[in-house]
Design an enzyme around this catalytic site. Sequence first.
Site, PDB file in Angstrom:
ATOM      1  N   HIS A  96      26.176 -12.070  12.572  1.00  0.00           N
ATOM      2  CA  HIS A  96      26.546 -10.848  13.289  1.00  0.00           C
ATOM      3  C   HIS A  96      26.045 -10.950  14.719  1.00  0.00           C
ATOM      4  O   HIS A  96      25.241 -11.830  15.063  1.00  0.00           O
ATOM      5  CB  HIS A  96      26.007  -9.599  12.595  1.00  0.00           C
ATOM      6  CG  HIS A  96      24.516  -9.503  12.529  1.00  0.00           C
ATOM      7  ND1 HIS A  96      23.730 -10.362  11.780  1.00  0.00           N
ATOM      8  CD2 HIS A  96      23.634  -8.647  13.124  1.00  0.00           C
ATOM      9  CE1 HIS A  96      22.465 -10.040  11.898  1.00  0.00           C
ATOM     10  NE2 HIS A  96      22.376  -9.005  12.719  1.00  0.00           N
ATOM     11  N   HIS A  98      23.983  -9.416  16.757  1.00  0.00           N
ATOM     12  CA  HIS A  98      22.712  -8.927  17.259  1.00  0.00           C
ATOM     13  C   HIS A  98      21.981 -10.100  17.899  1.00  0.00           C
ATOM     14  O   HIS A  98      22.035 -11.226  17.400  1.00  0.00           O
ATOM     15  CB  HIS A  98      21.871  -8.309  16.139  1.00  0.00           C
ATOM     16  CG  HIS A  98      22.227  -6.890  15.849  1.00  0.00           C
ATOM     17  ND1 HIS A  98      21.875  -6.247  14.677  1.00  0.00           N
ATOM     18  CD2 HIS A  98      22.918  -5.963  16.581  1.00  0.00           C
ATOM     19  CE1 HIS A  98      22.323  -4.986  14.703  1.00  0.00           C
ATOM     20  NE2 HIS A  98      22.957  -4.802  15.834  1.00  0.00           N
ATOM     21  N   ASP A 100      19.046 -11.401  18.131  1.00  0.00           N
ATOM     22  CA  ASP A 100      18.134 -12.314  17.446  1.00  0.00           C
ATOM     23  C   ASP A 100      18.871 -13.255  16.502  1.00  0.00           C
ATOM     24  O   ASP A 100      18.236 -14.107  15.863  1.00  0.00           O
ATOM     25  CB  ASP A 100      17.054 -11.527  16.692  1.00  0.00           C
ATOM     26  CG  ASP A 100      17.617 -10.550  15.678  1.00  0.00           C
ATOM     27  OD1 ASP A 100      18.684  -9.958  15.942  1.00  0.00           O
ATOM     28  OD2 ASP A 100      16.993 -10.358  14.617  1.00  0.00           O
ATOM     29  N   HIS A 101      20.193 -13.115  16.419  1.00  0.00           N
ATOM     30  CA  HIS A 101      20.994 -14.013  15.589  1.00  0.00           C
ATOM     31  C   HIS A 101      21.996 -14.839  16.400  1.00  0.00           C
ATOM     32  O   HIS A 101      22.600 -15.762  15.849  1.00  0.00           O
ATOM     33  CB  HIS A 101      21.751 -13.220  14.528  1.00  0.00           C
ATOM     34  CG  HIS A 101      20.850 -12.562  13.532  1.00  0.00           C
ATOM     35  ND1 HIS A 101      20.638 -13.054  12.258  1.00  0.00           N
ATOM     36  CD2 HIS A 101      20.075 -11.449  13.632  1.00  0.00           C
ATOM     37  CE1 HIS A 101      19.790 -12.271  11.612  1.00  0.00           C
ATOM     38  NE2 HIS A 101      19.427 -11.286  12.430  1.00  0.00           N
ATOM     39  N   HIS A 170      45.583 -15.944  13.740  1.00  0.00           N
ATOM     40  CA  HIS A 170      46.430 -16.891  14.456  1.00  0.00           C
ATOM     41  C   HIS A 170      45.756 -18.263  14.473  1.00  0.00           C
ATOM     42  O   HIS A 170      44.528 -18.367  14.351  1.00  0.00           O
ATOM     43  CB  HIS A 170      46.741 -16.414  15.880  1.00  0.00           C
ATOM     44  CG  HIS A 170      45.542 -16.218  16.751  1.00  0.00           C
ATOM     45  ND1 HIS A 170      44.800 -17.259  17.287  1.00  0.00           N
ATOM     46  CD2 HIS A 170      44.944 -15.080  17.209  1.00  0.00           C
ATOM     47  CE1 HIS A 170      43.813 -16.788  18.018  1.00  0.00           C
ATOM     48  NE2 HIS A 170      43.870 -15.467  17.983  1.00  0.00           N
TER      49      HIS A 170
END
Length: 505
Positions: A96, A98, A100-101, A170
């Site tokens: 995701h 955020h 820190d990721h 696509h």
Amino acid sequence: MTPALGRQLQQTGNGAAGRGMLQPRHTGFELKTGLALTWLGTNSGTPTLERNVSCTLVRLPGAVQMVDCGEGTHRQLLALEKSMDLAEIDGIFITHLHGDHCFGVAAALAVLDRAKAAGQSDPARRRHHLYGPPGLSELVRVSMVSTGLTQRLELPILVSELVTSPAAAHPPQPLALARMQRQQRRRQPNDEPNDAGRGGAGDGDGGVEVLLQRVAARRVQDAPELTVRCQAAVQAVQPRVAALEEIWSPPRYPPFGQYGQYGRGGPYNESDNEIELSSSGDEDNDDIAANGGGGSGGPGGAATPFRQSFVAAEGLFWELPGCAGVRVRAAQLQHRVPCWGYVFTEAMPYEEGMRRRKVVVLGDTVSSKPIAPLAAGCDVISHEATFARGMEGKARIAQHSTGWMAGAFAAAVGARNLVLTHFSARYREGPREVDLDRSSRNSGHQEVEAQSWAVAGLLKEAVATYGRPEHLFAATDFYTHHVPPRPLAASGGLGDGIGFGASRR
């Protein structure tokens, strides 16, 4: 308390043993069993002296897949240069958007580009392949332009964004062209033509080629490999998962789909309207995607009621293309923004007569139910445990898990091993006399000792719901979990593992 758990809790306690456990540990980078997970970052939100933010490696002979890439990941990778060939890193899977990721992507690309350009001989793998939520391509583009990477990278980049509807999918195309087409679809009839997004492969900035493809979801009920071949496992998991205690409940504004096999989400078709797609994380608006489905404010004023909260789609999964050494599937997790977990299954058995092993790496989650059909009977699951029991109110708001929630989910899906990670830096459960002054590295070690008591508490919580103390672990940075091979004859079929859990204690 069992001896095995007691030894592990003692290792996470105060004193010399605690310091030794929480130091970065190279526990053997040799692939002893042909499949291993290595954690390069195990903290949530912000790094500490001993823990960086999220990054996990799925390692196979000749191929490594990376899940999440928080700030500082490039430093962790450089620390591995003498232990592991960085040219083998094949894909980067973002759970995701955020920071820190994902905020370490640009720096990691710079490190990996140098290694892969020099050492990767397979033409099909001489590229950087990133997978993740809608908006990931824009993050990559902005990061590259602002840091000058568009002119410095040698290898092309392919970004695969996960969308819900087939109408939004696509094949690979230049990022600038894909952005322009989306803008044209959104443009109202009276709008003036807009040249924004036009330009070369680098979105008007030249340099390295960047391609974007969008991969549509599939329905679990339409996947024979999940509903027939693994039917026993899925059927056994379903009632367990349905019975899990939830600390989160979906908002009460209009739902986005019919109730499916596992509850919310379920069936979709090409006639799904924009509200339904947006609330399940599928969008055709990069700004909304990058902000997690709109949030409660965001650019341009307050969001519409449909976009105030992301709601994970259940009954859907994604089949991800182009992964070396593994078959990768993904499903959404319930978090504050669109979030996914990834399931990696060996493309080929490690040895003749062995079963194909399966490992699950989850992103941030307050409910992991949508990924349960994919995770059934897995060999190991990496699950966040940001908060401790008694902090369910904070976990509900931040949409994170506690230790007991991680254990309960692992037991429900029959995971043979559970590794806790994504620990809060706010834990302060050590002896009251510990000086938490950050002014010196010595006091920093004392701070880590205090936090280690909280990790020990999370292990106690998790074992109470998981029920397999000898198969429960707490990750530290550079900790490696080697996944043992299992013979087909001993596996009990594809549904093996579903009988484990607290009921077997």
